[in-house]
Design a protein around this motif. Structure first.
Motif, mmCIF file in Angstrom:
data_model
loop_
_atom_site.group_PDB
_atom_site.id
_atom_site.type_symbol
_atom_site.label_atom_id
_atom_site.label_comp_id
_atom_site.label_asym_id
_atom_site.label_seq_id
_atom_site.Cartn_x
_atom_site.Cartn_y
_atom_site.Cartn_z
ATOM 1 N N ALA A 77 0.845 -1.206 0.000
ATOM 2 C CA ALA A 77 0.000 0.000 0.000
ATOM 3 C C ALA A 77 0.879 1.254 0.000
ATOM 4 O O ALA A 77 0.612 2.207 -0.754
ATOM 5 N N GLU A 78 1.952 1.223 0.813
ATOM 6 C CA GLU A 78 2.870 2.379 0.852
ATOM 7 C C GLU A 78 3.526 2.588 -0.518
ATOM 8 O O GLU A 78 3.641 3.705 -1.005
ATOM 9 N N PHE A 79 3.951 1.479 -1.108
ATOM 10 C CA PHE A 79 4.621 1.566 -2.410
ATOM 11 C C PHE A 79 3.650 2.099 -3.471
ATOM 12 O O PHE A 79 4.005 2.971 -4.277
ATOM 13 N N ALA A 80 2.412 1.607 -3.424
ATOM 14 C CA ALA A 80 1.419 2.021 -4.426
ATOM 15 C C ALA A 80 1.081 3.512 -4.310
ATOM 16 O O ALA A 80 0.744 4.156 -5.305
ATOM 17 N N GLU A 81 1.183 4.056 -3.097
ATOM 18 C CA GLU A 81 0.962 5.495 -2.905
ATOM 19 C C GLU A 81 1.921 6.295 -3.789
ATOM 20 O O GLU A 81 1.578 7.318 -4.347
ATOM 21 N N VAL A 82 3.160 5.808 -3.878
ATOM 22 C CA VAL A 82 4.189 6.520 -4.645
ATOM 23 C C VAL A 82 4.114 6.170 -6.131
ATOM 24 O O VAL A 82 4.331 7.020 -6.996
ATOM 25 N N SER A 83 3.781 4.912 -6.429
ATOM 26 C CA SER A 83 3.809 4.479 -7.839
ATOM 27 C C SER A 83 2.509 4.807 -8.562
ATOM 28 O O SER A 83 2.385 4.535 -9.755
ATOM 29 N N GLY A 84 1.533 5.345 -7.816
ATOM 30 C CA GLY A 84 0.231 5.609 -8.439
ATOM 31 C C GLY A 84 -0.533 4.313 -8.682
ATOM 32 O O GLY A 84 -1.316 4.214 -9.623
ATOM 33 N N GLY A 85 -0.258 3.319 -7.830
ATOM 34 C CA GLY A 85 -0.987 2.046 -7.936
ATOM 35 C C GLY A 85 -0.301 1.023 -8.819
ATOM 36 O O GLY A 85 -0.701 -0.142 -8.850
ATOM 37 N N ARG A 86 0.748 1.427 -9.534
ATOM 38 C CA ARG A 86 1.417 0.497 -10.466
ATOM 39 C C ARG A 86 2.289 -0.503 -9.736
ATOM 40 O O ARG A 86 3.020 -0.147 -8.816
ATOM 41 N N LEU A 87 2.232 -1.757 -10.162
ATOM 42 C CA LEU A 87 3.240 -2.741 -9.752
ATOM 43 C C LEU A 87 3.561 -3.552 -11.008
ATOM 44 O O LEU A 87 2.906 -4.543 -11.319
ATOM 45 N N ASP A 88 4.544 -3.057 -11.757
ATOM 46 C CA ASP A 88 4.910 -3.717 -13.018
ATOM 47 C C ASP A 88 5.649 -5.025 -12.770
ATOM 48 O O ASP A 88 5.547 -5.946 -13.568
ATOM 49 N N LEU A 89 6.434 -5.056 -11.684
ATOM 50 C CA LEU A 89 7.224 -6.272 -11.427
ATOM 51 C C LEU A 89 7.411 -6.475 -9.933
ATOM 52 O O LEU A 89 7.876 -5.577 -9.219
ATOM 53 N N LEU A 90 7.029 -7.667 -9.493
ATOM 54 C CA LEU A 90 7.310 -8.091 -8.111
ATOM 55 C C LEU A 90 8.424 -9.129 -8.186
ATOM 56 O O LEU A 90 8.293 -10.124 -8.917
ATOM 57 N N VAL A 91 9.510 -8.895 -7.458
ATOM 58 C CA VAL A 91 10.574 -9.906 -7.388
ATOM 59 C C VAL A 91 10.582 -10.481 -5.977
ATOM 60 O O VAL A 91 10.877 -9.781 -5.008
ATOM 61 N N ASN A 92 10.204 -11.748 -5.879
ATOM 62 C CA ASN A 92 10.240 -12.444 -4.589
ATOM 63 C C ASN A 92 11.652 -12.987 -4.408
ATOM 64 O O ASN A 92 11.998 -14.046 -4.939
ATOM 65 N N ASN A 93 12.449 -12.211 -3.660
ATOM 66 C CA ASN A 93 13.877 -12.512 -3.564
ATOM 67 C C ASN A 93 14.307 -12.935 -2.160
ATOM 68 O O ASN A 93 15.234 -13.725 -2.022
ATOM 69 N N ALA A 94 13.627 -12.421 -1.119
ATOM 70 C CA ALA A 94 14.095 -12.688 0.261
ATOM 71 C C ALA A 94 14.232 -14.192 0.480
ATOM 72 O O ALA A 94 13.352 -14.968 0.108
ATOM 73 N N GLY A 95 15.351 -14.585 1.056
ATOM 74 C CA GLY A 95 15.550 -16.011 1.314
ATOM 75 C C GLY A 95 16.698 -16.217 2.279
ATOM 76 O O GLY A 95 17.549 -15.335 2.440
ATOM 77 N N ILE A 96 16.701 -17.372 2.930
ATOM 78 C CA ILE A 96 17.801 -17.712 3.837
ATOM 79 C C ILE A 96 18.298 -19.120 3.524
ATOM 80 O O ILE A 96 17.609 -19.907 2.857
ATOM 81 N N LEU A 97 19.491 -19.408 4.025
ATOM 82 C CA LEU A 97 20.087 -20.736 3.833
ATOM 83 C C LEU A 97 20.742 -21.147 5.137
ATOM 84 O O LEU A 97 21.417 -20.336 5.778
ATOM 85 N N ARG A 98 20.509 -22.380 5.545
ATOM 86 C CA ARG A 98 21.238 -22.920 6.692
ATOM 87 C C ARG A 98 21.770 -24.282 6.256
ATOM 88 O O ARG A 98 21.013 -25.234 6.088
ATOM 89 N N ALA A 99 23.099 -24.319 6.005
ATOM 90 C CA ALA A 99 23.690 -25.546 5.484
ATOM 91 C C ALA A 99 24.164 -26.446 6.616
ATOM 92 O O ALA A 99 24.437 -25.990 7.721
ATOM 93 N N GLY A 100 24.262 -27.712 6.305
ATOM 94 C CA GLY A 100 24.752 -28.687 7.279
ATOM 95 C C GLY A 100 24.072 -30.017 7.025
ATOM 96 O O GLY A 100 23.075 -30.075 6.291
ATOM 97 N N ARG A 101 24.629 -31.071 7.632
ATOM 98 C CA ARG A 101 23.967 -32.364 7.490
ATOM 99 C C ARG A 101 22.592 -32.248 8.146
ATOM 100 O O ARG A 101 22.452 -31.634 9.198
#
Ligand code: NAD
Length: 275
Positions: A77-101
């Motif tokens: 909603a905050e982003f749309a206030e600035v973009s005038g409602g536009r969302l041309d591209l959503l990139v779902n990037n957040a991620g974590i990794l925990r390696a080990g056996r």
């Protein structure tokens, strides 16, 4: 509010790493970029640096824990206030990794990996849908991984989370195409970011960490471009591209998995992981 003439992109987990490089790439091309992350000081730094380079108003940002759908609603909603409602591209990037056996990694860390890497993408797609639907030519690009080609030892729940991202991407690509929303995923192999800190794996030592965040950001920028005239003509006869492996080793692994029987894929992965 009137839609701005600039296309608008929101990237989750964009205070650092691949997300940060992605907002940088799109800001350089004149897009309005939304920097959202749990790391709020990191967001503030990124927005200030982006505005320094690309001018005031180039970026907006705020707090977003992708596991909390209410935070998604607020951020969008905050982003749309600035973009005038536009969302041309959503990139779902957040991620974590925990390696080990598998048995050595605390159960809570496995669950958190699934919650962020899968739950975060489900939340993001669900919350962003009304904005995407309202924006002609809207797209979603999900950060998948070469670990979704074949299950990877030492990063079992991470690999499983990326198989889920793969499935979600494929399903929504089919479901949303009729609504004019394009859905794709990028599949990098190892990239030099903080994600790998303290997460040594046999696969990373065998295959090497060859990709930079800029390589991945460039690939995302490339696949987000509207198709050329030739591309549009081909698109009428050829199937749409859903997955894009990043870098030659990931492309070779993906091609091998497509071409060879699964027992050979298992053999390749056994060797990569010295299992
Ligand atoms: N680095 C690699 O080798 C590699 C390879 C393939 C795919 N990927 C994928 O790329 C994406 C980005 O990874 P990266 O390497 O840039 O990692 P990174 O650790 O450098 O950056 C991840 C960002 O996500 C943020 N984040 C973490 N949990 C969050 C949450 N709950 N809500 C919102 N933001 C959160 C972090 O604060 C950080 O800014 C991930 O989905 C990762 O799985 C990374």
């Amino acid at each position: 509010m009137p839609a701005t003439s600039r296309p608008a992109i929101l990237v989750s987990g964009s205070a650092a790493g691949i997300g940060r490089a992605t907002v940088e790439r799109f800001a350089a091309a004149g897009w309005l970029v939304g920097v959202y992350d749990v790391d709020v000081p990191g967001v503030e730094r990124a927005v200030a640096e982006l505005e320094d380079v690309h001018g005031a108003g180039a970026a907006v940002g705020g707090a977003l824990d992708v596991t909390d759908v209410e935070q998604w609603h607020r951020a969008l909603a905050e982003f749309a206030e600035v973009s005038g409602g536009r969302l041309d591209l959503l990139v779902n990037n957040a991620g974590i990794l925990r390696a080990g056996r598998f048995a050595d990694v605390p159960l809570a860390a496995h669950h958190l990996t699934i919650e962020i890497n899968v739950g975060g993408v489900v939340n993001g797609c669900h919350a962003a849908y009304p904005y995407l639907k309202a924006t002609p030519g809207a797209q979603v690009i999900n950060l998948c991984s070469a670990s979704a080609i074949y299950g990877q030892p030492e990063i079992a729940s991470y690999s499983a989370s990326k198989f889920a991202v793969r499935g979600l991407t494929e399903a929504l690509e089919l479901e949303w195409r009729k609504e004019g929303i394009r859905v794709q995923a990028v599949w990098p192999l190892w990239v030099n970011t903080a994600l790998l800190e303290g997460n040594d794996t046999t696969s990373a030592s065998t295959m090497g960490v060859r990709l930079t965040v800029e390589d991945v950001a460039e690939q995302i920028f490339d696949i987000a471009k509207p198709p050329s005239l030739v591309g549009r003509a081909l698109g009428r006869v050829a199937p749409a591209r859903v997955h894009t492996a990043v870098g030659l080793p990931a492309k070779a692994l993906a091609l091998t998995a497509d071409l060879v029987p699964s027992f050979l894929s298992r053999e390749v992965n056994k060797r990569i992981n010295h299992s």
